[in-house]
Enzyme design. Structure first.
Site, mmCIF file in Angstrom:
data_model
loop_
_atom_site.group_PDB
_atom_site.id
_atom_site.type_symbol
_atom_site.label_atom_id
_atom_site.label_comp_id
_atom_site.label_asym_id
_atom_site.label_seq_id
_atom_site.Cartn_x
_atom_site.Cartn_y
_atom_site.Cartn_z
ATOM 1 N N ILE A 1 -46.133 -9.769 18.313
ATOM 2 C CA ILE A 1 -46.560 -9.490 16.945
ATOM 3 C C ILE A 1 -46.748 -10.787 16.158
ATOM 4 N N VAL A 2 -45.989 -11.818 16.491
ATOM 5 C CA VAL A 2 -46.092 -13.061 15.725
ATOM 6 C C VAL A 2 -47.351 -13.842 16.120
ATOM 7 N N HIS B 1 -41.597 -2.885 22.841
ATOM 8 C CA HIS B 1 -40.908 -1.615 22.602
ATOM 9 C C HIS B 1 -40.097 -1.592 21.325
ATOM 10 N N VAL C 1 -47.561 -20.492 30.093
ATOM 11 C CA VAL C 1 -47.489 -21.923 29.773
ATOM 12 C C VAL C 1 -46.310 -22.507 30.536
ATOM 13 N N HIS D 1 -29.776 -5.270 22.528
ATOM 14 C CA HIS D 1 -29.509 -4.322 21.447
ATOM 15 C C HIS D 1 -29.926 -2.947 21.957
ATOM 16 N N TYR E 1 -29.263 2.962 13.133
ATOM 17 C CA TYR E 1 -30.492 3.355 12.440
ATOM 18 C C TYR E 1 -31.204 4.442 13.239
ATOM 19 N N VAL F 1 -40.401 -7.763 13.580
ATOM 20 C CA VAL F 1 -41.680 -7.131 13.262
ATOM 21 C C VAL F 1 -41.815 -7.055 11.738
ATOM 22 N N THR F 2 -40.707 -6.709 11.096
ATOM 23 C CA THR F 2 -40.663 -6.533 9.636
ATOM 24 C C THR F 2 -41.245 -7.732 8.884
ATOM 25 N N ASP G 1 -33.999 -32.589 -5.130
ATOM 26 C CA ASP G 1 -33.747 -33.571 -6.185
ATOM 27 C C ASP G 1 -32.720 -34.563 -5.665
ATOM 28 N N GLU H 1 -18.733 -41.677 -9.240
ATOM 29 C CA GLU H 1 -18.633 -41.347 -7.827
ATOM 30 C C GLU H 1 -18.179 -42.630 -7.153
ATOM 31 N N TYR I 1 -17.563 -44.411 -3.627
ATOM 32 C CA TYR I 1 -17.837 -44.335 -2.192
ATOM 33 C C TYR I 1 -17.068 -45.409 -1.445
HETATM 34 P P1 FAD Z 1 -42.467 -11.189 21.617
HETATM 35 O O1 FAD Z 1 -42.966 -9.858 21.292
HETATM 36 O O2 FAD Z 1 -41.379 -11.272 22.608
HETATM 37 O O3 FAD Z 1 -43.690 -12.051 22.061
HETATM 38 C C1 FAD Z 1 -43.529 -13.289 22.701
HETATM 39 C C2 FAD Z 1 -44.543 -13.371 23.780
HETATM 40 O O4 FAD Z 1 -44.536 -14.665 24.330
HETATM 41 C C3 FAD Z 1 -44.288 -12.412 24.899
HETATM 42 O O5 FAD Z 1 -45.378 -11.545 24.972
HETATM 43 C C4 FAD Z 1 -44.135 -13.283 26.119
HETATM 44 O O6 FAD Z 1 -44.712 -12.705 27.262
HETATM 45 C C5 FAD Z 1 -44.857 -14.533 25.694
HETATM 46 N N1 FAD Z 1 -44.405 -15.725 26.378
HETATM 47 C C6 FAD Z 1 -43.129 -16.195 26.458
HETATM 48 N N2 FAD Z 1 -43.100 -17.342 27.144
HETATM 49 C C7 FAD Z 1 -44.363 -17.611 27.498
HETATM 50 C C8 FAD Z 1 -44.968 -18.678 28.199
HETATM 51 N N3 FAD Z 1 -44.250 -19.708 28.691
HETATM 52 N N4 FAD Z 1 -46.305 -18.653 28.381
HETATM 53 C C9 FAD Z 1 -47.049 -17.640 27.887
HETATM 54 N N5 FAD Z 1 -46.513 -16.613 27.205
HETATM 55 C C10 FAD Z 1 -45.192 -16.600 26.998
HETATM 56 N N6 FAD Z 1 -37.853 -5.522 14.618
HETATM 57 C C11 FAD Z 1 -38.109 -4.873 13.462
HETATM 58 O O7 FAD Z 1 -38.636 -5.468 12.549
HETATM 59 N N7 FAD Z 1 -37.765 -3.565 13.294
HETATM 60 C C12 FAD Z 1 -37.173 -2.863 14.281
HETATM 61 O O8 FAD Z 1 -36.883 -1.688 14.117
HETATM 62 C C13 FAD Z 1 -36.875 -3.521 15.498
HETATM 63 N N8 FAD Z 1 -36.223 -2.861 16.470
HETATM 64 C C14 FAD Z 1 -36.053 -3.461 17.677
HETATM 65 C C15 FAD Z 1 -35.504 -2.722 18.706
HETATM 66 C C16 FAD Z 1 -35.397 -3.270 19.988
HETATM 67 C C17 FAD Z 1 -34.796 -2.459 21.046
HETATM 68 C C18 FAD Z 1 -35.832 -4.604 20.194
HETATM 69 C C19 FAD Z 1 -35.766 -5.220 21.546
HETATM 70 C C20 FAD Z 1 -36.340 -5.348 19.161
HETATM 71 C C21 FAD Z 1 -36.453 -4.788 17.897
HETATM 72 N N9 FAD Z 1 -36.978 -5.503 16.815
HETATM 73 C C22 FAD Z 1 -37.245 -4.872 15.633
HETATM 74 C C23 FAD Z 1 -37.238 -6.947 16.922
HETATM 75 C C24 FAD Z 1 -38.701 -7.232 17.246
HETATM 76 O O9 FAD Z 1 -39.099 -6.461 18.299
HETATM 77 C C25 FAD Z 1 -38.893 -8.685 17.582
HETATM 78 O O10 FAD Z 1 -38.224 -9.492 16.660
HETATM 79 C C26 FAD Z 1 -40.380 -9.052 17.569
HETATM 80 O O11 FAD Z 1 -41.095 -8.143 18.321
HETATM 81 C C27 FAD Z 1 -40.582 -10.439 18.108
HETATM 82 O O12 FAD Z 1 -41.952 -10.700 18.177
HETATM 83 P P2 FAD Z 1 -42.493 -12.027 18.851
HETATM 84 O O13 FAD Z 1 -43.960 -11.983 18.780
HETATM 85 O O14 FAD Z 1 -41.807 -13.183 18.265
HETATM 86 O O15 FAD Z 1 -41.957 -11.969 20.332
HETATM 87 N N1 THG Z 2 -24.671 -37.112 -6.888
HETATM 88 C C1 THG Z 2 -25.456 -37.950 -6.228
HETATM 89 N N2 THG Z 2 -26.591 -37.534 -5.659
HETATM 90 C C2 THG Z 2 -26.961 -36.227 -5.727
HETATM 91 C C3 THG Z 2 -26.177 -35.319 -6.442
HETATM 92 C C4 THG Z 2 -24.988 -35.792 -7.037
HETATM 93 N N3 THG Z 2 -28.087 -35.816 -5.115
HETATM 94 C C5 THG Z 2 -28.315 -34.387 -4.944
HETATM 95 C C6 THG Z 2 -27.926 -33.634 -6.169
HETATM 96 N N4 THG Z 2 -26.575 -34.001 -6.547
HETATM 97 C C7 THG Z 2 -28.881 -34.005 -7.267
HETATM 98 N N5 THG Z 2 -28.639 -33.295 -8.479
HETATM 99 C C8 THG Z 2 -28.344 -33.915 -9.651
HETATM 100 C C9 THG Z 2 -28.591 -33.234 -10.831
HETATM 101 C C10 THG Z 2 -28.393 -33.863 -12.052
HETATM 102 C C11 THG Z 2 -27.912 -35.150 -12.097
HETATM 103 C C12 THG Z 2 -27.607 -35.810 -10.939
HETATM 104 C C13 THG Z 2 -27.833 -35.193 -9.697
HETATM 105 C C14 THG Z 2 -27.795 -35.861 -13.400
HETATM 106 N N6 THG Z 2 -28.751 -35.639 -14.273
HETATM 107 C C15 THG Z 2 -28.878 -36.377 -15.536
HETATM 108 C C16 THG Z 2 -29.383 -35.425 -16.604
HETATM 109 O O1 THG Z 2 -30.139 -34.519 -16.285
HETATM 110 O O2 THG Z 2 -29.015 -35.610 -17.743
HETATM 111 C C17 THG Z 2 -29.905 -37.460 -15.290
HETATM 112 C C18 THG Z 2 -30.324 -38.174 -16.487
HETATM 113 C C19 THG Z 2 -31.240 -39.311 -16.125
HETATM 114 O O3 THG Z 2 -32.305 -39.084 -15.514
HETATM 115 O O4 THG Z 2 -30.881 -40.452 -16.450
HETATM 116 O O5 THG Z 2 -26.904 -36.620 -13.607
HETATM 117 O O6 THG Z 2 -24.207 -35.031 -7.634
HETATM 118 N N7 THG Z 2 -25.110 -39.223 -6.104
#
Ligand code: FAD
Ligand code: THG
Length: 813
Positions: free
Chosen positions: A11-12, A45, A171, A222, A256, A355-356, A546, A643, A645
């Site tokens: 599906i992906v 499936h 692959v 599962h 479910y 799938v969701t 930030d 701070e 360090y």
């Molecule tokens: P896949 O469908 O597995 O596709 C990957 C593909 O890659 C495969 O076709 C495979 O053949 C291919 N592939 C792998 N390696 C290679 C390679 N080297 N070369 C070429 N091709 C390759 N999800 C929901 O959202 N709702 C549900 O209700 C739900 N129920 C589920 C119930 C069950 C029993 C199961 C098993 C899963 C369920 N899921 C559900 C999860 C969902 O099925 C999967 O998360 C989703 O299908 C994954 O999709 P995909 O495309 O990533 O993987």
């Molecule tokens: N300390 C240090 N680095 C950081 C953080 C920290 N990096 C990630 C995160 N925290 C960054 N977040 C902030 C948010 C606000 C401020 C500092 C880090 C801060 N702000 C002043 C103000 O808004 O008044 C700046 C004024 C100015 O620009 O002079 O102090 O906690 N090392």
């Protein structure tokens, strides 16, 4: 036009081919080891239940798009999406309360949903025994995806636009020129490619390992079972519609349900985690059509069947007719894995996707590949979100297994990991343990939330009139009244905070200054000793992080950052000659903050620490007593202080020095709960929660950190072209001193939902909870809003920012 090879026609992969070709990138080849479209992968499936509501805004948006897209797909055999609605029932008071929280997420993220009484649930789903339940949550736009039809419809559309589908093409390896991918190797030779996307489902981790990437996902079995005919269902559905009753979740029992015409399908997560070893799986099933299907283990299902029959009595006369253990990917945090390999350009992954969320992930990935950035925030799914500590095989297996166990559990927003604790501890850890720190985990680090050693102090302050809010059971978890006292004490006296886990990098080299000027929004080309608050933007002007940037020497900067994604972003853009080194681990940091901070520290230092000599947002390399330190006059809690360090080896001595020197000033250690409440009072944002790449600086209230007069920087052109944002981040203060919120609650004006809460904390200074919320830009200071906290409506008022110390008197003294 770049040539793209997508590995995997599940599906992906098919959805991605559709999204890429829709953007004009029609030179796309989708290869799969299996036949089309029942390839043998998880999609073959999947019963296809789509419940859109998720605590994550992004995951909910991914699901909404999947519903919208699948609804509009054309397949000759019938629907790709059947909007039967979704119903989640509660059999415990805890779950019933949690469904109120879930209803809040739905409202906040724009998904239609309503809480129902037991009899309303039964009217909607007559098989449910209403005597067993306390209520339910109904989402009318949820429903069933037919994942195989959706895959085929999308693949055929891509094919019509020029894409090629190659079944039975495995692959075997990725081909590259040392810097970029150049193709994929198959038994029939190399298929050239400029871009390779790994959408190989649970095979992905093995494939990615070939190019040196660790994908933290675990294939997990599962159980899914179909019953025999159920008399109550006979005549309800046609073979075409398959189902008419809402998809049903009984999360208290990890179950479910969906209809298959006159039968029920039951999925269970109530069994032990069953991780799958890929080496044996592929050896055992190499010749089989469905490697993703393992034999049913009946004994694991027996308790689930009893639980199912309790909720759905019609099952009592039925039995399992066909069943299997199906395999799909689990990750440590339940999120997908998206992004481009840092060291091998052109190698992308879109992995661990349900799938969701499939169409949403595919669209965001296509935008990222074609336009340079996804249009919605994907940081929760970022390939580079994992700390080193989280990438060991043991960690990945244990935490992913835990994610399986907890998949339907009620998870508190502050709940921390319990497995594999104690891996990352700073040099203060022993002291903190002695002081009765309540540890939680963040980024792999043990972090004090508050200290039991402050309990007596708290009692004294309470006796003297400090108000403690009366919290309900839910908001009282991972919280302590002690934190209120720690916050109060910080504002009145002085406290020390362990800042060791704050991610920091050393950026060095000839071009270091130019590099940081180019990467960030503020002017960092200032004198040695300067500290600058600045932003990292992506090319669309969205906030990636930030930072604080401290100039320690002409070509040496210390960058205070937020997550491994910052390291990734800087490393990707780093020119030759500039080095970015993560120095977090080998160093430690204590924040000493409060009106008495100078009284504690100055006597220990030969340098002049007066306000005039050591100004706000300056840094100095010096000694405290005999310990070499780097001091930064920065305070995320909004108080006078530094701070401090030091190398990790000095940590224990530094802690003791400050605790000893501060004793006469009444210094206390204080934890993250107090820290968080103080930073919210002061108006400081926390990246990833309050703002993300979805937000522009001005909307997030961070326009002051952008110098549009600077020659050029990443995101500048986008900011110049941007129109004003429709939402802005605002502070709101709750009217009721006891009102608490925890984040992600919907915010309404005059009864209509207009936004959502990001983070919140009880403010000891104003005696109320303060929260940030994204609200319509026109929302004025003083406006009255309401917040739905698990069904309780709290009133709040939009407040001017910052709520505490707008004149900066506390900091600049
Ligand atoms: P896949 O469908 O597995 O596709 C990957 C593909 O890659 C495969 O076709 C495979 O053949 C291919 N592939 C792998 N390696 C290679 C390679 N080297 N070369 C070429 N091709 C390759 N999800 C929901 O959202 N709702 C549900 O209700 C739900 N129920 C589920 C119930 C069950 C029993 C199961 C098993 C899963 C369920 N899921 C559900 C999860 C969902 O099925 C999967 O998360 C989703 O299908 C994954 O999709 P995909 O495309 O990533 O993987
Ligand atoms: N300390 C240090 N680095 C950081 C953080 C920290 N990096 C990630 C995160 N925290 C960054 N977040 C902030 C948010 C606000 C401020 C500092 C880090 C801060 N702000 C002043 C103000 O808004 O008044 C700046 C004024 C100015 O620009 O002079 O102090 O906690 N090392």
């Amino acid at each position: 036009m770049p040539h793209v090879v997508v590995i995997g026609a599940g599906i992906v992969g098919t959805s991605l081919a559709d999204e890429l070709t829709a953007r004009g990138w029609t030179d796309v080849t989708v290869v799969d080891r299996g036949p089309l479209f029942a390839t043998g992968g998880s999609t073959s499936h999947a019963p296809g239940l789509v419940f859109q509501t998720n605590p994550s805004k992004t995951m909910s948006a991914f699901a909404r798009y999947t519903v919208e897209k699948f609804t509009a797909l054309d397949h000759p055999e019938g629907w790709s999406f059947n909007p039967v609605g979704g119903l989640e029932v509660a059999t415990t008071p805890e779950r019933w309360a949690d469904l109120h929280r879930k209803a809040g997420w739905a409202q906040a993220w724009g998904i239609d949903g309503r809480l129902l009484t037991p009899s309303e649930c039964r009217r909607l789903h007559p098989l449910v025994d209403e005597r067993r339940i306390l209520g339910g949550f109904h989402t009318p736009t949820d429903g069933l995806a037919n994942a195989l039809r959706a895959a085929e419809a999308q693949a055929r559309r891509a094919e019509a636009r020029g894409a090629t589908l190659r079944p039975h093409t495995e692959v075997l390896g990725i081909v590259d020129d040392g810097a970029r991918v150049t193709g994929v190797r198959t038994a029939d030779g190399v298929i050239p490619a400029d871009i390779v996307v790994c959408a190989a489902g649970f095979w992905g981790a093995r494939l990615a390992r070939q190019v040196g990437l660790v994908l933290p996902l675990v294939p997990m079995a599962h159980q899914y079972a179909r019953t025999g005919q159920i008399p109550e269902l006979v005549g309800r559905n046609t073979a075409f519609s398959e189902a008419g009753l809402p998809i049903l979740r009984h999360q208290d029992r990890d179950l479910y349900f969906r209809e298959h015409v006159d039968r029920l399908g039951i999925g269970s997560y109530s069994h032990r985690p069953m991780p799958v070893d890929m080496t044996t799986l592929l050896a055992d099933t190499a010749d089989e059509a469905m490697p993703s299907m393992l034999p049913f283990t009946e004994e694991d299902f027996a308790p689930a069947w009893m639980d199912a029959a309790e909720l759905v009595p019609a099952l009592q006369d039925s039995k399992v007719e066909e069943a299997f253990n199906g395999i799909f990917s689990f990750t440590p945090d339940g999120f997908s894995i998206m992004g481009e390999h840092r060291d091998l350009a052109g190698f992308w992954v879109a992995e661990a996707v349900w799938v969701t969320h499939s169409a949403g992930v595919a669209r965001a990935t296509a935008e990222w590949i074609v336009d340079g950035a996804p249009s919605i925030d994907t940081h929760e799914c970022d390939l580079y979100r994992f700390e080193d500590v989280a990438r060991s095989p043991k960690f990945i297996l244990q935490t992913s297994s835990q994610a399986f166990v907890e998949v339907y559990d009620i998870i508190h927003p502050h709940q921390y990991r319990t497995a594999l604790r104690g891996l990352r501890t700073g040099p203060f850890h022993a002291r903190q343990k002695e002081l009765g720190a309540f540890f939680y985990e963040g980024g792999g680090w043990e972090r004090p939330a508050w200290y039991e050693s402050n309990a007596e102090l708290a009692q004294r302050l309470i006796d003297d009139g400090l108000a403690i809010p009366a919290r309900d059971d839910w908001s009282a978890r991972f919280w302590s009244p002690i934190s209120v006292a720690e916050a109060r004490w910080t504002r009145k006296h002085v406290a020390m905070y362990d800042m060791t886990p704050l991610t920091r990098y050393e950026v060095t080299g000839d071009g270091a200054c130019n590099f940081l000027q180019q990467m960030t929004t503020n002017d960092v080309d200032k004198s040695v000793g300067s500290v600058t608050y600045t932003l990292l933007l992506d090319h669309t002007g969205g906030i990636r992080s930030d930072l604080t940037v401290a100039r320690l020497a002409p070509d040496t900067f210390q960058v205070g950052a937020n997550s491994p994604m910052d390291f990734d972003w800087l490393s990707r853009h780093r020119p030759p000659g500039v080095t970015v080194r993560d120095v977090t681990g080998g160093t430690c940091c204590i924040g000493v903050w409060g009106p008495l901070a100078r009284d504690v520290v100055a006597p220990l230092c030969a340098d002049d620490l007066s306000h005039e000599a050591f100004r706000y947002f300056r840094t100095l390399r010096t000694y405290l007593d005999a310990i070499p330190v780097t001091m930064m006059r920065v305070s995320y809690v909004g108080e006078l202080g530094w701070e401090i360090y030091a190398g990790a080896e000095y940590g224990a001595a530094l802690w003791d020095l400050l605790a000893g020197a501060g004793a006469s000033c009444g210094i206390i250690p204080a934890g993250r709960v107090a820290f968080n409440s103080l930073r919210i009072e002061k108006g400081y944002r926390s990246w990833g929660t309050d703002m993300t790449a979805e937000h522009l600086p001005v909307a997030a209230g961070l326009g002051f950190a952008v110098r549009m007069d600077k020659p050029d920087f990443v995101g500048k052109a986008a900011l110049q072209a941007a129109s004003p944002s429709e939402s802005v981040l605002r502070s709101i203060v709750f009217d009721d001193p006891d009102a608490a919120v925890l984040g992600k609650e919907p915010v309404s004006v005059a009864g209509a939902c207009v936004g959502y809460v990001t983070s919140a904390g009880y403010s000891a200074t104003v005696g109320r909870t303060i929260a940030y919320a994204w609200l319509p830009a026109e929302t004025a200071v003083g406006a009255a809003v309401t917040v739905d906290y698990r069904g309780s409506i709290h009133r709040a008022t939009v407040h001017a920012e910052p709520v505490v110390d707008p004149a900066m008197i506390r900091i600049k003294r």
